[in-house]
Design a protein around this motif. Structure first.
Motif, PDB file in Angstrom:
ATOM      1  N   GLY A 617       0.816  -1.208   0.000  1.00 33.31           N
ATOM      2  CA  GLY A 617       0.000   0.000   0.000  1.00 33.31           C
ATOM      3  C   GLY A 617       0.850   1.259   0.000  1.00 33.31           C
ATOM      4  N   PHE A 618       1.968   1.231   0.705  1.00 34.16           N
ATOM      5  CA  PHE A 618       2.825   2.416   0.732  1.00 34.16           C
ATOM      6  C   PHE A 618       3.654   2.538  -0.547  1.00 34.16           C
ATOM      7  CE2 PHE A 618       2.365   2.148   5.519  1.00 34.16           C
ATOM      8  CZ  PHE A 618       1.442   3.185   5.547  1.00 34.16           C
ATOM      9  N   ARG A 619       3.848   1.429  -1.264  1.00 31.82           N
ATOM     10  CA  ARG A 619       4.423   1.558  -2.613  1.00 31.82           C
ATOM     11  C   ARG A 619       3.425   2.340  -3.480  1.00 31.82           C
ATOM     12  NH1 ARG A 619       7.902  -0.301  -6.972  1.00 31.82           N
ATOM     13  NH2 ARG A 619       7.030   0.918  -8.652  1.00 31.82           N
ATOM     14  N   ASN A 620       2.136   2.054  -3.301  1.00 33.53           N
ATOM     15  CA  ASN A 620       1.115   2.809  -4.029  1.00 33.53           C
ATOM     16  C   ASN A 620       1.112   4.280  -3.605  1.00 33.53           C
ATOM     17  OD1 ASN A 620       0.340   0.460  -5.309  1.00 33.53           O
ATOM     18  ND2 ASN A 620      -1.297   0.009  -3.855  1.00 33.53           N
ATOM     19  N   PHE A 621       1.424   4.525  -2.332  1.00 34.70           N
ATOM     20  CA  PHE A 621       1.508   5.904  -1.842  1.00 34.70           C
ATOM     21  C   PHE A 621       2.625   6.646  -2.569  1.00 34.70           C
ATOM     22  CE2 PHE A 621       3.103   8.762   1.714  1.00 34.70           C
ATOM     23  CZ  PHE A 621       2.182   9.778   1.455  1.00 34.70           C
ATOM     24  N   CYS A 622       3.757   5.963  -2.765  1.00 35.42           N
ATOM     25  CA  CYS A 622       4.853   6.578  -3.523  1.00 35.42           C
ATOM     26  C   CYS A 622       4.391   6.908  -4.950  1.00 35.42           C
ATOM     27  CB  CYS A 622       6.061   5.638  -3.569  1.00 35.42           C
ATOM     28  SG  CYS A 622       6.894   5.412  -1.978  1.00 35.42           S
ATOM     29  N   ASN A 623       3.676   5.984  -5.560  1.00 37.15           N
ATOM     30  CA  ASN A 623       3.147   6.239  -6.905  1.00 37.15           C
ATOM     31  C   ASN A 623       2.213   7.447  -6.903  1.00 37.15           C
ATOM     32  OD1 ASN A 623       4.420   4.154  -8.309  1.00 37.15           O
ATOM     33  ND2 ASN A 623       2.871   2.668  -7.708  1.00 37.15           N
ATOM     34  N   LYS A 624       1.380   7.530  -5.867  1.00 36.43           N
ATOM     35  CA  LYS A 624       0.420   8.631  -5.760  1.00 36.43           C
ATOM     36  C   LYS A 624       1.159   9.966  -5.686  1.00 36.43           C
ATOM     37  CE  LYS A 624      -4.038   9.756  -4.752  1.00 36.43           C
ATOM     38  NZ  LYS A 624      -5.238   9.329  -5.495  1.00 36.43           N
ATOM     39  N   LEU A 625       2.189  10.021  -4.846  1.00 40.63           N
ATOM     40  CA  LEU A 625       2.970  11.248  -4.702  1.00 40.63           C
ATOM     41  C   LEU A 625       3.672  11.600  -6.013  1.00 40.63           C
ATOM     42  CD1 LEU A 625       4.029  13.469  -2.813  1.00 40.63           C
ATOM     43  CD2 LEU A 625       5.869  11.897  -2.129  1.00 40.63           C
ATOM     44  N   TRP A 626       4.213  10.590  -6.662  1.00 37.13           N
ATOM     45  CA  TRP A 626       4.928  10.804  -7.937  1.00 37.13           C
ATOM     46  C   TRP A 626       3.983  11.381  -8.990  1.00 37.13           C
ATOM     47  CZ3 TRP A 626      10.053  10.251  -9.095  1.00 37.13           C
ATOM     48  CH2 TRP A 626      10.420  10.204 -10.437  1.00 37.13           C
ATOM     49  N   ASN A 627       2.806  10.756  -9.118  1.00 38.14           N
ATOM     50  CA  ASN A 627       1.845  11.204 -10.137  1.00 38.14           C
ATOM     51  C   ASN A 627       1.283  12.580  -9.812  1.00 38.14           C
ATOM     52  OD1 ASN A 627       2.150   8.859 -11.643  1.00 38.14           O
ATOM     53  ND2 ASN A 627       0.551   7.778 -10.516  1.00 38.14           N
ATOM     54  N   ALA A 628       1.091  12.867  -8.528  1.00 42.07           N
ATOM     55  CA  ALA A 628       0.630  14.206  -8.141  1.00 42.07           C
ATOM     56  C   ALA A 628       1.661  15.255  -8.537  1.00 42.07           C
ATOM     57  CB  ALA A 628       0.364  14.258  -6.637  1.00 42.07           C
ATOM     58  N   ALA A 629       2.948  14.922  -8.296  1.00 43.10           N
ATOM     59  CA  ALA A 629       4.011  15.872  -8.659  1.00 43.10           C
ATOM     60  C   ALA A 629       4.056  16.094 -10.173  1.00 43.10           C
ATOM     61  CB  ALA A 629       5.355  15.352  -8.154  1.00 43.10           C
ATOM     62  N   ARG A 630       3.883  15.025 -10.935  1.00 41.70           N
ATOM     63  CA  ARG A 630       3.879  15.163 -12.389  1.00 41.70           C
ATOM     64  C   ARG A 630       2.721  16.065 -12.840  1.00 41.70           C
ATOM     65  NH1 ARG A 630       2.772  11.400 -15.577  1.00 41.70           N
ATOM     66  NH2 ARG A 630       4.111  12.080 -17.291  1.00 41.70           N
ATOM     67  N   TYR A 631       1.555  15.885 -12.231  1.00 42.73           N
ATOM     68  CA  TYR A 631       0.407  16.715 -12.594  1.00 42.73           C
ATOM     69  C   TYR A 631       0.685  18.187 -12.267  1.00 42.73           C
ATOM     70  CZ  TYR A 631      -4.148  18.917 -12.326  1.00 42.73           C
ATOM     71  OH  TYR A 631      -5.201  19.792 -12.485  1.00 42.73           O
ATOM     72  N   VAL A 632       1.222  18.417 -11.073  1.00 46.52           N
ATOM     73  CA  VAL A 632       1.513  19.800 -10.685  1.00 46.52           C
ATOM     74  C   VAL A 632       2.521  20.425 -11.643  1.00 46.52           C
ATOM     75  CG1 VAL A 632       2.569  21.239  -8.887  1.00 46.52           C
ATOM     76  CG2 VAL A 632       0.935  19.444  -8.245  1.00 46.52           C
ATOM     77  N   LEU A 633       3.594  19.695 -11.936  1.00 48.86           N
ATOM     78  CA  LEU A 633       4.617  20.243 -12.819  1.00 48.86           C
ATOM     79  C   LEU A 633       4.060  20.535 -14.216  1.00 48.86           C
ATOM     80  CD1 LEU A 633       7.644  18.012 -11.750  1.00 48.86           C
ATOM     81  CD2 LEU A 633       7.379  20.473 -11.363  1.00 48.86           C
ATOM     82  N   MET A 634       3.181  19.688 -14.706  1.00 48.13           N
ATOM     83  CA  MET A 634       2.584  19.932 -16.022  1.00 48.13           C
ATOM     84  C   MET A 634       1.768  21.213 -16.050  1.00 48.13           C
ATOM     85  SD  MET A 634       1.418  16.245 -17.617  1.00 48.13           S
ATOM     86  CE  MET A 634       0.453  15.744 -16.209  1.00 48.13           C
ATOM     87  N   ASN A 635       1.277  21.618 -14.894  1.00 46.49           N
ATOM     88  CA  ASN A 635       0.418  22.797 -14.837  1.00 46.49           C
ATOM     89  C   ASN A 635       1.135  24.070 -14.391  1.00 46.49           C
ATOM     90  OD1 ASN A 635      -2.684  22.212 -15.280  1.00 46.49           O
ATOM     91  ND2 ASN A 635      -1.814  20.399 -14.287  1.00 46.49           N
ATOM     92  N   VAL A 636       2.359  23.950 -13.878  1.00 47.82           N
ATOM     93  CA  VAL A 636       3.015  25.157 -13.364  1.00 47.82           C
ATOM     94  C   VAL A 636       4.351  25.448 -14.029  1.00 47.82           C
ATOM     95  CG1 VAL A 636       1.887  24.857 -11.120  1.00 47.82           C
ATOM     96  CG2 VAL A 636       4.199  23.960 -11.458  1.00 47.82           C
ATOM     97  N   GLU A 637       5.041  24.430 -14.585  1.00 51.31           N
ATOM     98  CA  GLU A 637       6.340  24.700 -15.195  1.00 51.31           C
ATOM     99  C   GLU A 637       6.175  25.651 -16.383  1.00 51.31           C
ATOM    100  OE1 GLU A 637       9.659  21.356 -14.499  1.00 51.31           O
ATOM    101  OE2 GLU A 637       8.002  20.668 -15.768  1.00 51.31           O
ATOM    102  N   GLY A 638       6.982  26.682 -16.392  1.00 49.61           N
ATOM    103  CA  GLY A 638       6.900  27.681 -17.453  1.00 49.61           C
ATOM    104  C   GLY A 638       5.785  28.680 -17.264  1.00 49.61           C
ATOM    105  N   GLU A 639       5.065  28.603 -16.163  1.00 43.00           N
ATOM    106  CA  GLU A 639       3.960  29.516 -15.884  1.00 43.00           C
ATOM    107  C   GLU A 639       4.317  30.434 -14.725  1.00 43.00           C
ATOM    108  OE1 GLU A 639       1.388  29.647 -17.735  1.00 43.00           O
ATOM    109  OE2 GLU A 639       1.464  27.752 -18.847  1.00 43.00           O
ATOM    110  N   ASP A 640       3.519  31.482 -14.562  1.00 45.11           N
ATOM    111  CA  ASP A 640       3.698  32.426 -13.460  1.00 45.11           C
ATOM    112  C   ASP A 640       3.150  31.789 -12.187  1.00 45.11           C
ATOM    113  OD1 ASP A 640       3.795  34.487 -11.678  1.00 45.11           O
ATOM    114  OD2 ASP A 640       2.701  35.936 -12.927  1.00 45.11           O
ATOM    115  N   CYS A 641       4.047  31.517 -11.247  1.00 51.28           N
ATOM    116  CA  CYS A 641       3.648  30.861  -9.989  1.00 51.28           C
ATOM    117  C   CYS A 641       3.531  31.857  -8.837  1.00 51.28           C
ATOM    118  CB  CYS A 641       4.636  29.760  -9.629  1.00 51.28           C
ATOM    119  SG  CYS A 641       4.559  28.355 -10.748  1.00 51.28           S
ATOM    120  N   GLY A 642       3.404  33.113  -9.140  1.00 46.98           N
ATOM    121  CA  GLY A 642       3.131  34.097  -8.107  1.00 46.98           C
ATOM    122  C   GLY A 642       4.295  34.402  -7.199  1.00 46.98           C
TER     123      GLY A 642
END
Length: 932
Positions: A617-642
């Motif tokens: 289950g905690f291996r899945n937690f690592c996957n969850k954190l990894w995928n969340a980071a990928r989603y965030v980076l796709m939406n903020v890299e190269g953008e104005d982050c305030g």
């Protein structure tokens, strides 16, 4: 970032980076914080207990390092005298040699060669576990500095009258030919016999019956004891019996040690071969007659008929001779605890021999010179009673007190070659001289060129490890490291060595440093398998933590578990067990998931039950954190982050997650400070998975995809990266690798500076960022959405099917919140419409959920097939009833409840409760649908 999380691509790379840049060394100007690693045996490999313990220590070290404390985690290994010598002796035996063929010096050279080649296994494994120890300070109990400390302590204690050489009873291993400590003796119940023997009275008028589990020791009997108030034998006290087979008269004595209700009430006393008898012998000045050689054969002190026989051969002949003479009363089956050497497997004998001891029992002498009890033991007790040392959990102080208050003198000599040789020399007359070197002895005692011979024995491994907290920091030199980091902050240890290591470190620290060696002792439990069984090779349930990190096939796991078995017949049983537990082998979970699992199990209880499902289950937690980071980076890299001066606007979701972050930061810090790593791990997991990933990322999507408000977009992007960056810092002590990999991309976007996450500040709550209004508003949104999701689940409505929801009984606040958050609700709950029912307006047949006083009504017309759904639920209820009946019968069977391991019975009871709860919910669901 890579699309898929692969721990093998990042873990060793980041560890090498940290080590190469010396990030593990103490730094900063904060308060010193130090931990000394319990030194693992240089012969060893990392097992689950090590991995659990090292995870705890690394979490604490990384946490304090990030808090700005000047943190030192001191590494090192123990020379493991007996274990290491056995390894090298086995190598020699395979080549047809013994250590005596080589001689002492050549043999020790061979041991050092082996240590240099193979002794670093466990340090390599520590690196795999992410242990942030300061490798530049790595120590070994036989290195030059620690060897000097050992000699210094021995000499000072000897000069203070606290070390002596004397003939005492010790645990003797007849295979290894050495004394061993209690920790190296494993006692397990075995089936044996009780022999009842007749000892004729010397007067010729009758006999006494004595019972023993070791009839061979009768050859060394010095007396027969009875209880002083036992009226049956009162008239015989002071008389004698004739010792059978030996034809020696021994006295009948009275001693409170005897239990008059056990057997005949008569006990044979053999002071040289039983610890209790030794004490009786001391009280009555009885002769100590040793009848064994060093390999447990009968020696010259016994009658000629038995000399040279192995102890068990002698037992058979003695029993036969007693029976032939009519002196054997009876033989009865008897279960007894049999002590065996943990290294050799041989039955340990209490053996009378000359050994070196630390005096721990002598009172202070009248002239004020140090005495054992006052000088060492009592200060050690007082250090805990006064609070200078604190046990966590606190109940372990009773174990500590009990041992110290009933302590015996400590046997510190071992009859092996690998270890610290005792710094004592003998002249031709047998006089002993103690000093740091032979040259010092000659100079001090003006011995000139007189022949001297150094003592052949070495010191008990626990003697050198008792000095570990100060010897590793540079003592006896006045080193800056010693002044800075002693006393250490906390000792992390298992409960099984409170006697052997913890108490002795306290004794030595107080005596030589005039201060405690550590402020706190965090006592953790043993790691057991899922059935609650202790992990051991003989049970075939051992798990290698590296196999969990890397993964292992079923075939390789079977072979690994079978290797080294003392009983080959167990192999098939172990294969069956392994196939049942891991039919497909073990999939790789990575170091971070393994560490987080250990942390989640680190309660203040005694035992840790390993749960493979939790690890996955905690291996899945690592996957969850990894995928969340990928989603965030796709939406903020190269953008104005305030991060500039442009105006920023925060949505209610932004304000909510920032507020929740403050609360979890406070919760995690409090848990770690209280050594509740399990609570800290739970809080991190809950916040990251449930609040940030499952809720906040979804709540942020409408802004990211639909908003044309630049300030609001900047606010959401800034919140995304800053909260994620805080999560990485919060989680880093527990999962260092994945957090470092992600932080390298996220940190700069959040405004963080620095080369590594491990030296960033640990998150601390900012109370001015708490936002009660936002938390209440989002709680209302969550209740609304979860209520509808529950209905979908219970009614088996497809997740993507749009719903039309009716609202009833809501107040002005509900109406205002609806208008403010209609977009969130329609998107996250998959709604096509939300309609208020006016007061008195009738509602169609609907499923209902509540948000406070407000009702959510979901009309059922056209949504479900009532009859089909009732049929489905009835089928599920039938299956649950069958399971409940089966488990109930098992738990009603006294044979199962009484004989199965407690953990197995508890697991079945838990399963029964879960099944009953599930059935109750299905019954409720059935009733609701039936009423539609």
């Amino acid at each position: 970032m890579e699309k898929t999380y692969d721990p093998h691509q990042i873990e060793q790379r980041w560890y090498q980076h940290w080590e190469d840049r010396d990030f593990f060394a103490p730094s900063g100007e904060g308060q010193p914080y130090s931990i000394v690693i319990p030194p693992p045996n240089v012969t060893g490999t990392l097992h689950m207990g090590h991995a659990f313990q090292d995870t705890i220590m690394d979490v604490l070290s990384r946490y304090h390092r990030m808090r700005g404390d000047r943190t030192l985690w001191q590494p090192g290994t123990d020379h493991a005298g007996i274990a290491t010598q056995m390894v090298v002796e086995r190598q020699l035996a395979a080549a047809g040699q013994s250590r005596h063929d080589l001689g002492r010096e050549a043999f020790l050279e061979r041991v050092w060669e082996w240590k240099d080649e193979s002794g670093g296994t466990i340090t390599r494994q520590l690196r795999r576990m992410g242990a942030s120890v300061d490798w530049s300070r790595e120590r070994f109990t036989m290195d030059e500095g620690l060897s000097e400390a050992v000699r210094e302590v021995f000499v000072r204690l000897y000069e203070d009258g606290l070390i002596y050489r004397g003939k005492r009873l010790v645990n003797w291993d007849p295979v290894l030919h050495t004394a061993v400590s209690d920790l190296e003796v494993v006692s397990e119940e075995e089936q044996g016999h009780m022999w009842h023997m007749r000892y004729p009275l010397a007067s010729g008028e009758g006999h006494l019956v004595v019972a023993t589990t070791r009839p061979e020791t009768m050859l060394g009997d010095s007396a027969v004891a009875v209880h002083p108030e036992d009226e049956r034998y009162a008239a015989l006290i002071g008389q004698h019996v004739r010792l059978p087979l030996v034809d020696r008269e021994i006295p009948i004595i009275a001693d409170d040690y005897v239990d008059p209700a056990f057997g005949s009430g008569c006990v044979k006393i053999t002071p040289a071969h039983d610890f209790n008898d030794y004490q009786v012998g001391q009280r009555h000045a009885l002769p100590q007659i040793n009848i064994f050689t060093i390999d447990a054969k009968i020696n010259e002190a016994a009658p000629e008929a038995y000399r040279g026989l192995d102890r068990y051969e002698a037992r058979q002949r003695i029993v036969a001779d007693l029976e032939a003479q009519g002196l054997l009363e009876s033989i009865q089956p008897h279960k007894l605890m049999v002590p065996r050497g943990d290294r050799s497997g041989a039955v340990i004998e209490p053996y009378l021999t000359d050994q070196w001891f630390v005096d721990l029992t002598r009172e202070r002498q009248e002239d004020g010179r140090p005495g054992g009890l006052k000088a060492i033991t009592e200060p050690s007790i007082e250090a805990v009673r006064s609070g200078r040392i604190k046990f966590i959990p606190g109940n372990w102080d009773r174990t500590y007190y009990n041992w110290l208050e009933n302590i015996q003198d400590w046997c510190i000599s071992r009859q092996i070659w690998w270890g610290h040789r005792i710094p004592a020399w003998y002249d031709e007359q047998g006089r002993v001289y103690v000093g740091r070197t032979e040259e010092e002895v000659r100079r001090k005692h003006q011995l000139g060129d007189a022949p001297l011979t150094q003592d052949e024995d070495v010191l008990d491994t626990w003697f050198s490890s008792a000095l570990w907290p100060f010897s590793t920091l540079g003592w006896p030199e006045d080193a800056e490291t010693l002044r800075t980091f002693y006393p250490t902050s906390v000792l992390v240890t298992g409960f099984d060595i409170i006697f052997f290591w913890v108490a002795r470190m306290v004794m030595m620290g107080l005596y030589f440093m005039d201060d405690v060696p550590f402020r706190e002792v965090y006592v953790h439990g043993l790691v057991r398998d899922h059935d609650g069984q202790k992990m051991s090779k003989s049970k075939g349930n051992v798990l290698d933590p590296l196999d969990l990190i890397d993964g292992i096939t079923l075939e390789a796991l079977e072979e690994k578990r079978i290797q080294g078995l003392m009983q080959p017949k167990m192999a098939e049983k172990i294969r069956r067990r392994t196939r049942k537990e891991f039919p497909e082998g073990i999939s790789s979970i990575g170091t971070d998931a393994l560490r987080f699992t250990f942390a989640s199990l680190a309660t203040t209880g005694r035992d840790v039950i390993w749960d493979m499902g939790r690890a996955e289950g905690f291996r899945n937690f690592c996957n969850k954190l990894w995928n969340a980071a990928r989603y965030v980076l796709m939406n903020v890299e190269g953008e104005d982050c305030g991060l500039n001066e442009a105006p920023v606007e925060l949505s209610v979701a932004d304000r909510w997650i920032v507020s929740r972050l403050q609360r979890v930061e406070a919760e995690v810090r409090e848990a770690i400070d209280g050594y509740r790593l399990d609570l800290a791990a739970q809080a991190i997991h809950r916040f990251t998975w449930d609040e940030y990933c499952d809720w906040y990322l979804e709540l942020a999507k409408p802004v990211l995809t639909e908003s044309d408000n630049p300030a609001l977009l900047r606010g959401t992007r800034r919140t995304l990266v800053r909260v994620l960056e805080a999560i990485l810092r919060l989680t880093h002590p527990f999962m260092p690798f994945i957090t470092e990999e992600i932080w390298q991309r996220v940190g700069p976007l959040a405004g963080a500076q620095g080369e590594t996450l491990m030296l960033q500040p640990y998150p601390a709550p900012e109370h001015n960022k708490l936002d009660e209004d936002a938390e209440q508003e989002v709680a209302w949104i969550q209740a609304f959405i979860l209520g509808l999701r529950r209905i979908r689940g219970e009614m088996n409505i497809a997740p993507g099917k749009p719903l039309a929801v009716l609202l009833q009984n809501g107040g002005e606040r509900d109406r205002a919140l609806l208008e403010a958050n209609r977009g969130y609700l329609k998107r996250l709950a998959r709604l096509e419409s939300i309609t208020w029912l006016e007061p008195g307006e009738g509602a169609p047949e609907s499923a209902i959920a509540l948000v406070g006083e407000m009702k959510l009504l979901l009309p059922m017309a056209g949504l479900i097939d009532k009859d089909a759904e009732l049929g489905r639920l009835d089928k599920e209820r039938g299956k649950l009833r069958q399971d409940i009946e089966r488990i109930g019968k098992k738990l009603a069977n006294p044979s199962f409840v009484d004989k199965a391991p407690t953990a197995v019975v508890d697991k079945e009871r838990k399963k029964l409760a879960e099944q009953e709860s599930a059935l109750a919910k299905l019954d409720e669901q059935y009733a609701r649908i039936e009423a539609l």
